[in-house]
Design an enzyme around this catalytic site. Structure first.
Site, PDB file in Angstrom:
ATOM      1  N   LYS A  34       0.860  -1.187   0.000  1.00 43.81           N
ATOM      2  CA  LYS A  34       0.000   0.000   0.000  1.00 43.81           C
ATOM      3  C   LYS A  34       0.896   1.237   0.000  1.00 43.81           C
ATOM      4  CE  LYS A  34      -2.457   1.408   3.788  1.00 43.81           C
ATOM      5  NZ  LYS A  34      -2.308   2.858   3.962  1.00 43.81           N
ATOM      6  N   ASP A  61      -3.277   4.169  -2.174  1.00 41.46           N
ATOM      7  CA  ASP A  61      -4.228   4.592  -1.133  1.00 41.46           C
ATOM      8  C   ASP A  61      -4.230   6.120  -1.048  1.00 41.46           C
ATOM      9  OD1 ASP A  61      -5.825   4.758   1.159  1.00 41.46           O
ATOM     10  OD2 ASP A  61      -4.173   4.275   2.522  1.00 41.46           O
ATOM     11  N   LYS A  63      -7.227   7.867  -1.616  1.00 41.43           N
ATOM     12  CA  LYS A  63      -8.588   8.236  -1.173  1.00 41.43           C
ATOM     13  C   LYS A  63      -9.105   9.463  -1.916  1.00 41.43           C
ATOM     14  CE  LYS A  63      -7.887   6.543   3.601  1.00 41.43           C
ATOM     15  NZ  LYS A  63      -6.414   6.311   3.633  1.00 41.43           N
ATOM     16  N   ASP A  66     -13.397  14.335  -4.940  1.00 45.49           N
ATOM     17  CA  ASP A  66     -13.413  15.607  -5.668  1.00 45.49           C
ATOM     18  C   ASP A  66     -14.615  15.560  -6.609  1.00 45.49           C
ATOM     19  OD1 ASP A  66     -12.563  18.032  -6.997  1.00 45.49           O
ATOM     20  OD2 ASP A  66     -10.499  17.554  -6.409  1.00 45.49           O
ATOM     21  N   ILE A  67     -14.725  16.511  -7.514  1.00 42.42           N
ATOM     22  CA  ILE A  67     -15.842  16.445  -8.454  1.00 42.42           C
ATOM     23  C   ILE A  67     -15.656  15.222  -9.364  1.00 42.42           C
ATOM     24  CG2 ILE A  67     -16.311  18.929  -8.390  1.00 42.42           C
ATOM     25  CD1 ILE A  67     -14.865  19.138 -11.119  1.00 42.42           C
ATOM     26  N   THR A 120     -11.991   6.104  10.488  1.00 45.17           N
ATOM     27  CA  THR A 120     -12.122   5.661  11.886  1.00 45.17           C
ATOM     28  C   THR A 120     -11.785   6.779  12.865  1.00 45.17           C
ATOM     29  OG1 THR A 120      -9.967   4.659  11.553  1.00 45.17           O
ATOM     30  CG2 THR A 120     -11.837   3.177  11.605  1.00 45.17           C
ATOM     31  N   GLN A 190      -3.805   1.059  17.322  1.00 45.55           N
ATOM     32  CA  GLN A 190      -5.038   0.472  16.797  1.00 45.55           C
ATOM     33  C   GLN A 190      -5.920   0.027  17.965  1.00 45.55           C
ATOM     34  OE1 GLN A 190      -5.991   0.536  13.785  1.00 45.55           O
ATOM     35  NE2 GLN A 190      -4.253   0.427  12.382  1.00 45.55           N
ATOM     36  N   ARG A 211       2.874  -1.922  10.778  1.00 46.04           N
ATOM     37  CA  ARG A 211       3.966  -2.071  11.750  1.00 46.04           C
ATOM     38  C   ARG A 211       4.304  -3.494  12.173  1.00 46.04           C
ATOM     39  NH1 ARG A 211       1.278   2.758  14.957  1.00 46.04           N
ATOM     40  NH2 ARG A 211      -0.460   1.794  13.828  1.00 46.04           N
TER      41      ARG A 211
END
Ligand code: C5P
Length: 237
Positions: A34, A61, A63, A66-67, A120, A190, A211
């Site tokens: 990733k 990744d 994310k 936008d338009i 999250t 986490q 990690r």
């Protein structure tokens, strides 16, 4: 499905040199990586091209949100880079999601298109502050259904949400789950975690692991232990 890598190693590194040193250390086991905002912003598409050229499947990744026209163009550019998986925010809305899907539908190489539902880091108070009165759980399910209805391939979700996503959207709708911690490993920051075997046992498709592998004294052994742990659950699925 059984031929694709099930573990996605989060390259949360600052530089290409650090990321590539990890890749060298990981050896030949099947895995994807990733590439997120920090590494991409510092190193640009060159790091993605390098990884793709080595034959490593890349989850980009970034994310996108936008338009529709802009997100469609970004998804097309990601597909042209040869990435295996790319993601967008479901809260960009149905027109944006459909535009993203259509943008990659007819290219030479079609990446998996995954939706982020509710970050999250957003709790009920944060959602209320941006005008969303529903609970985070209700909002996650609403956006999951929207992503499915718009033809996306799956969602990012916590291991605890895998069963609900599969119930709601069917087994073929993919889940990509961070928050994976082998039993004996630190939780770091986490909160809602699952072991690799329990995430796959719950029907999880792709496990994002950072990690526990990247900070392990022996990253190759840490990856190999996770792959050994999930192998029986994959055979049973
Ligand atoms: O090191 P660790 O295994 O916690 O890394 C998990 C990766 O998944 C990180 O890149 C993190 O940003 C990402 N992630 C997460 N939780 C989410 C969404 C993404 O941990 N809800």
């Amino acid at each position: 499905m059984n031929d694709s890598p099930r573990v996605i190693v989060a390259l949360d590194h600052s530089t290409a040199d650090e990321a590539l040193a990890l890749i060298t250390a990981l050896g030949d086991a099947p895995y994807a990586v990733k590439v997120g905002k920090e590494l991409f912003t510092r190193e640009g598409p060159a790091i993605v091209r390098t990884l793709v050229a080595r034959g490593t499947p890349v989850f980009l990744d970034l994310k996108y949100h936008d338009i529709p026209n802009t997100v469609a163009a970004a998804c097309r550019a990601a597909a042209e880079l040869g990435v295996w998986m790319v993601n967008v925010h479901a809260s960009g809305g149905p027109a944006m999601l459909r535009a993203a899907r259509e943008a990659i539908a007819d290219g030479a190489h079609r990446p998996l298109l995954i939706a982020v539902t509710v970050l999250t880091s957003l709790d009920a108070a944060e959602l209320a502050a941006i005008g969303i009165k529903d609970s985070p759980e209700q909002q996650v399910l609403r956006l999951t259904r929207l992503a499915r209805d718009c033809g996306l391939d799956g969602v990012v979700c916590s291991p605890q949400e895998i069963a609900a996503v599969k119930r709601e959207c069917g087994g073929g709708f993919l889940t990509v789950t961070p928050g994976i911690r082998p039993a004996e490993v630190s939780l770091d920051d986490q909160q809602r975690v699952a072991t690799p075997a329990s995430a796959v046992g719950a029907g999880g498709d792709y496990l994002v692991v950072g990690r526990p592998i990247t900070r392990a004294r022996d990253p190759r052994a840490a990856l190999s232990a996770i792959l050994d742990e999930i192998a029986p659950a994959i055979r049973q699925a």
